[in-house]
Each structure stands twice: as structure tokens, then as C-alpha cells.
Enzyme design. Sequence first.
Site, mmCIF file in Angstrom:
data_model
loop_
_atom_site.group_PDB
_atom_site.id
_atom_site.type_symbol
_atom_site.label_atom_id
_atom_site.label_comp_id
_atom_site.label_asym_id
_atom_site.label_seq_id
_atom_site.Cartn_x
_atom_site.Cartn_y
_atom_site.Cartn_z
ATOM 1 N N HIS A 179 0.839 -1.214 0.000
ATOM 2 C CA HIS A 179 0.000 0.000 0.000
ATOM 3 C C HIS A 179 0.869 1.257 0.000
ATOM 4 O O HIS A 179 0.425 2.315 0.429
ATOM 5 C CB HIS A 179 -0.909 0.074 1.254
ATOM 6 C CG HIS A 179 -1.960 -0.970 1.347
ATOM 7 N ND1 HIS A 179 -2.318 -1.534 2.545
ATOM 8 C CD2 HIS A 179 -2.745 -1.539 0.409
ATOM 9 C CE1 HIS A 179 -3.284 -2.421 2.352
ATOM 10 N NE2 HIS A 179 -3.547 -2.439 1.059
ATOM 11 N N GLY A 211 -7.936 -4.920 2.473
ATOM 12 C CA GLY A 211 -6.559 -5.101 2.952
ATOM 13 C C GLY A 211 -6.275 -3.915 3.864
ATOM 14 O O GLY A 211 -6.756 -2.821 3.592
ATOM 15 N N ARG A 240 -7.935 -11.725 5.815
ATOM 16 C CA ARG A 240 -6.586 -12.158 6.224
ATOM 17 C C ARG A 240 -6.425 -12.050 7.736
ATOM 18 O O ARG A 240 -6.903 -11.086 8.340
ATOM 19 C CB ARG A 240 -5.525 -11.289 5.545
ATOM 20 C CG ARG A 240 -5.360 -11.593 4.082
ATOM 21 C CD ARG A 240 -4.312 -10.666 3.459
ATOM 22 N NE ARG A 240 -4.809 -10.153 2.202
ATOM 23 C CZ ARG A 240 -4.480 -8.984 1.672
ATOM 24 N NH1 ARG A 240 -3.636 -8.197 2.291
ATOM 25 N NH2 ARG A 240 -4.996 -8.602 0.525
ATOM 26 N N PHE A 283 -17.400 -4.494 6.779
ATOM 27 C CA PHE A 283 -17.789 -3.951 8.086
ATOM 28 C C PHE A 283 -19.239 -3.461 8.132
ATOM 29 O O PHE A 283 -19.823 -3.379 9.205
ATOM 30 C CB PHE A 283 -16.829 -2.829 8.501
ATOM 31 C CG PHE A 283 -15.571 -3.362 9.134
ATOM 32 C CD1 PHE A 283 -14.549 -3.881 8.359
ATOM 33 C CD2 PHE A 283 -15.430 -3.399 10.515
ATOM 34 C CE1 PHE A 283 -13.399 -4.411 8.931
ATOM 35 C CE2 PHE A 283 -14.283 -3.919 11.105
ATOM 36 C CZ PHE A 283 -13.269 -4.428 10.314
ATOM 37 N N GLY A 330 -11.465 2.283 2.256
ATOM 38 C CA GLY A 330 -12.913 2.096 2.399
ATOM 39 C C GLY A 330 -13.446 2.283 3.807
ATOM 40 O O GLY A 330 -14.363 3.073 4.046
ATOM 41 N N LEU A 331 -12.861 1.572 4.747
ATOM 42 C CA LEU A 331 -13.342 1.634 6.120
ATOM 43 C C LEU A 331 -12.891 2.923 6.814
ATOM 44 O O LEU A 331 -13.690 3.607 7.466
ATOM 45 C CB LEU A 331 -12.798 0.403 6.872
ATOM 46 C CG LEU A 331 -13.194 0.210 8.303
ATOM 47 C CD1 LEU A 331 -14.701 -0.030 8.421
ATOM 48 C CD2 LEU A 331 -12.440 -0.978 8.897
ATOM 49 N N GLU A 333 -12.139 5.750 5.561
ATOM 50 C CA GLU A 333 -12.756 6.964 5.021
ATOM 51 C C GLU A 333 -14.232 7.078 5.397
ATOM 52 O O GLU A 333 -14.760 8.182 5.491
ATOM 53 C CB GLU A 333 -12.658 6.962 3.481
ATOM 54 C CG GLU A 333 -11.250 7.166 2.978
ATOM 55 C CD GLU A 333 -11.100 6.836 1.490
ATOM 56 O OE1 GLU A 333 -12.097 6.923 0.757
ATOM 57 O OE2 GLU A 333 -9.981 6.504 1.079
ATOM 58 N N ASN A 334 -14.860 5.910 5.587
ATOM 59 C CA ASN A 334 -16.328 5.927 5.696
ATOM 60 C C ASN A 334 -16.910 5.676 7.076
ATOM 61 O O ASN A 334 -18.049 6.047 7.327
ATOM 62 C CB ASN A 334 -16.917 4.861 4.759
ATOM 63 C CG ASN A 334 -16.818 5.278 3.312
ATOM 64 O OD1 ASN A 334 -17.394 6.291 2.929
ATOM 65 N ND2 ASN A 334 -16.056 4.545 2.527
ATOM 66 N N GLU A 383 -4.809 6.235 -5.200
ATOM 67 C CA GLU A 383 -3.599 5.590 -5.711
ATOM 68 C C GLU A 383 -3.431 5.832 -7.221
ATOM 69 O O GLU A 383 -2.308 5.992 -7.696
ATOM 70 C CB GLU A 383 -3.653 4.085 -5.411
ATOM 71 C CG GLU A 383 -3.398 3.798 -3.938
ATOM 72 C CD GLU A 383 -3.871 2.432 -3.482
ATOM 73 O OE1 GLU A 383 -5.098 2.267 -3.309
ATOM 74 O OE2 GLU A 383 -3.037 1.545 -3.294
HETATM 75 P P1 AMP Z 1 -11.352 -0.906 0.126
HETATM 76 O O1 AMP Z 1 -10.594 -2.212 0.124
HETATM 77 O O2 AMP Z 1 -10.497 0.274 0.416
HETATM 78 O O3 AMP Z 1 -12.208 -0.746 -1.104
HETATM 79 O O4 AMP Z 1 -12.377 -1.004 1.355
HETATM 80 C C1 AMP Z 1 -13.429 -1.928 1.347
HETATM 81 C C2 AMP Z 1 -13.980 -2.082 2.741
HETATM 82 O O5 AMP Z 1 -14.316 -0.790 3.294
HETATM 83 C C3 AMP Z 1 -15.279 -2.861 2.777
HETATM 84 O O6 AMP Z 1 -15.044 -4.232 2.859
HETATM 85 C C4 AMP Z 1 -15.940 -2.329 4.031
HETATM 86 O O7 AMP Z 1 -15.498 -3.097 5.132
HETATM 87 C C5 AMP Z 1 -15.428 -0.929 4.162
HETATM 88 N N1 AMP Z 1 -16.430 0.087 3.788
HETATM 89 C C6 AMP Z 1 -16.645 0.621 2.581
HETATM 90 N N2 AMP Z 1 -17.653 1.526 2.631
HETATM 91 C C7 AMP Z 1 -18.087 1.566 3.915
HETATM 92 C C8 AMP Z 1 -19.083 2.293 4.626
HETATM 93 N N3 AMP Z 1 -19.862 3.181 4.011
HETATM 94 N N4 AMP Z 1 -19.213 2.051 5.945
HETATM 95 C C9 AMP Z 1 -18.444 1.162 6.576
HETATM 96 N N5 AMP Z 1 -17.475 0.445 5.950
HETATM 97 C C10 AMP Z 1 -17.293 0.638 4.644
#
Ligand code: AMP
Length: 398
Positions: A179, A211, A240, A283, A330-331, A333-334, A383
Site C-alpha cells: 500500500h 486489505g 486475512r 464492516f 474504504g473503512l 474513510e467511511n 492511488e
Molecule cells: P477498500 O478495500 O479500500 O475498497 O475497502 C473496502 C472495505 O471498506 C469494505 O469491505 C468495508 O469493510 C469498508 N467500507 C466501505 N464503505 C463503507 C461504509 N460506508 N461504511 C463502513 N465500511 C465501509
Amino acid sequence: MKILVINCGSSSLKYQLIDSITEKPLAVGICERIGIDGRLVHTPAEKDKLVFDKALPNHEAAVQAVLSALTDKECGVIDSLEEIGAVGHRVVHGGERFTKSVIIDDEVIEAIKGCNDLAPLHNPANLIGIDACKKLMPGVPMVAVFDTAFHQTMPKKAYTYALPFEYYDKYKIRRYGFHGTSHSYVSERAAEIAGLDYHNSKIIVCHLGNGASVSAVKNGESVDTSMGLTPLEGLIMGTRSGDIDPAIIEFIAKKEHRTLDDIMNLLNKKSGVYGMSGVSSDFRDLEAAADSGNQHAKDATEVFVYKTAKYVGSYVAAMNGVDAIVFTAGLGENDKHIRQSICDYLGYLGIVIDPERNNIRSKEAVITTDHSKVKVLVVPTNEELAIARDTVELVVGK
Ligand code: AMP
């Protein structure tokens, strides 16, 4: 200049065409099920996504489909391929050889092949993407941007495993970290937003997606990160396990009569919050399950949060302090609850989260109060933009 950014996996190929002046994507998309049947999902900027079922027998066919979509009369965003000034490729493992992004030539391709042993699932796929672009866009300069490169500044004490030295000597077994493009982009952006001098700062980045990894960035350089020889080490992730006692591998193998391949598959694909909860790697699903009383889902979230906070604490020690902590992916940021829960462990640093400021998704913000001793930020990772920037810098100079 328009830059085609390619992230090639074994059966998928993600792409973005980015305008280097506006730094905005003109189109984004993904080819899926390459070598199986084939599907292209193409989204021109500010338009609806288009899904094409298209035979994609191999990666060359996938790159051809992407180029056709980009120049298509209906859904295209450029008139001709000549508008593509360069291609930036994400490459997962650059070993010790690549400490920054490079222009791709035959010698670089051989050196990337030399790292295949370190990332057998990823590097060969990245090379197939490079090869396909080389064939279909001869003469267009290409740049390799490595996930590992940013972490090559880690000192020996951070990257050395306590194994007999011969294994480093013979096989270069050490911690590399991944990353890197995200940790680099996000830490630099966080310094700008927080008004810190990047080259005189201590920043911890929590990249929490499917990840997940944490990094300690001191004076603009990675000095430690949680992933290791492979992306399996460190934090608990979607599927993982992250760190475990290595003796567990033999223990399960003997008890369950399983092969080493079985156990590695278990640790990579069936563990993490998915394995702990038995519900999902996502999540959002975990929170819904926890809300309806699922104890395993609650436990999985609690263990994830605790482990992440412990990593952050250890990086405060590694840098002897911290100016800013950043959440991304994902997690990160959100999910305001996860950010709050992790920071609840860090009150000893004088961190005070402002619930109003923390109530955001996917946008750049400082989420601590004005009196917090350490700033905590949300910075969406990008990225692809980082890859496009490196590509432009190498192809046309700064
Ligand atoms: P990424 O690998 O960066 O695309 O992140 C994906 C992961 O982010 C997902 O498996 C979720 O666990 C988490 N995620 C994405 N959007 C949300 C959201 N709105 N609320 C909580 N978790 C989220």
C-alpha cells in the site's frame, strides 16, 4: 497529457484515464472474468456506467477492449489513442531493487520478473498487463509504480525478521510493506491539510480497507509499516488473519490433517473479520449483524479495533511522538464508529475527536477538536492519481 493507469490482476484489469492538468479521471473501469468469459464495466466521467459482456480470452483482449471503449464514438472520452501520452502500471512487489517508480524498459521487466517469487499471485499478472500494453501501444512510454517502493526507506531494525541471517542473504526474506502508493499520497496530503512541514513531521497512516496496513512516516519517509514479506502480516483484515503465532500453522495442519496450501488459503481467504465473525468481510454487514445481537460480529469488530490501536501506539514509540494520525481507504474513510473506537484507546496522547467533524464520509477533514494535542484526519486515498503523477514526472520531467 492523458495518462492511462492500469492495475492488472490475474483475472481483472482496472483502469483510469486521467487528465494530468486537471488531475481528474476522464473515465474509469474494470475488465472482469478475463480468461473465463469476460465483462467490461466502463464509466465515462459524470455519466452512467456501461456494462458490456465481451469475450476477454486474455489480457491483450482486455487492454484492446479498454482502448476501444476509450475511443468509442458513443461512450469514448478521446478521439484517438494518440492522445494517451503514457501508461502508469501498478506493480505490487519491487523487492529491494525498486525504491521509486521507474520508466519500463526490457531491463526493468526482467527485474520485476526477478521479484515474482516474492509476490507469485500479483507480479506475474502485473507483467502480463505491461506486456499487453506494450504490444497494443508500441512506443507509448510506460512507468511502473511499486506498492513496496515507499517503504524501502525503513531502517534495518524495522525490516529484519528474527530468523537466521542466511534466509535474508539467500532469499531476501525481510519485511517490505505494501500500500506504499497510498501511504505516501495520504501522508503528504495530510501534512498539507494539517499545516505541517512534511519533511519535519511524524505521521501515522491507517489504511483500513479490505486489505489493511498502518505506517509510520517520519519526515516524509516510511520508517515502519505493518505488512511484511507478504500482505498477510500485521492488522486484522477482511479475510486475512494478520499477525498470529506461527506455531498455529503446524497445530491446525496436524489436528485437521490439512496441507500447507490449505492453511495458507485459510489465513489469506477465510480468516480476518470474516473468519472471526462467520458473517462477512465487510464492516457494513458486521455492524448490521452486531446491531441485531450477533456476538461473533461484535467480537470481530472489537478485536480489529484493539489491534489497530495497538499498532498506532507502537508507531508512536517507533517515532518517539506523533503529529497527526490519518484514516484512509474504504473503512477508514467511511466509518466514523471505527475511527472513534480506535481513537478512544489513544486518549493518553491528548487526542479529542469532535463528533460533528467526525461525522463525514470520504472527504478530506480534520476530525479532532481545535484543542486536541494530535490532529486526526480523514484523507481519501487516490492511488491512481499518485500513479499518474509519478508517470508524468518520469515521462516529461518535473
Ligand atoms: P477498500 O478495500 O479500500 O475498497 O475497502 C473496502 C472495505 O471498506 C469494505 O469491505 C468495508 O469493510 C469498508 N467500507 C466501505 N464503505 C463503507 C461504509 N460506508 N461504511 C463502513 N465500511 C465501509
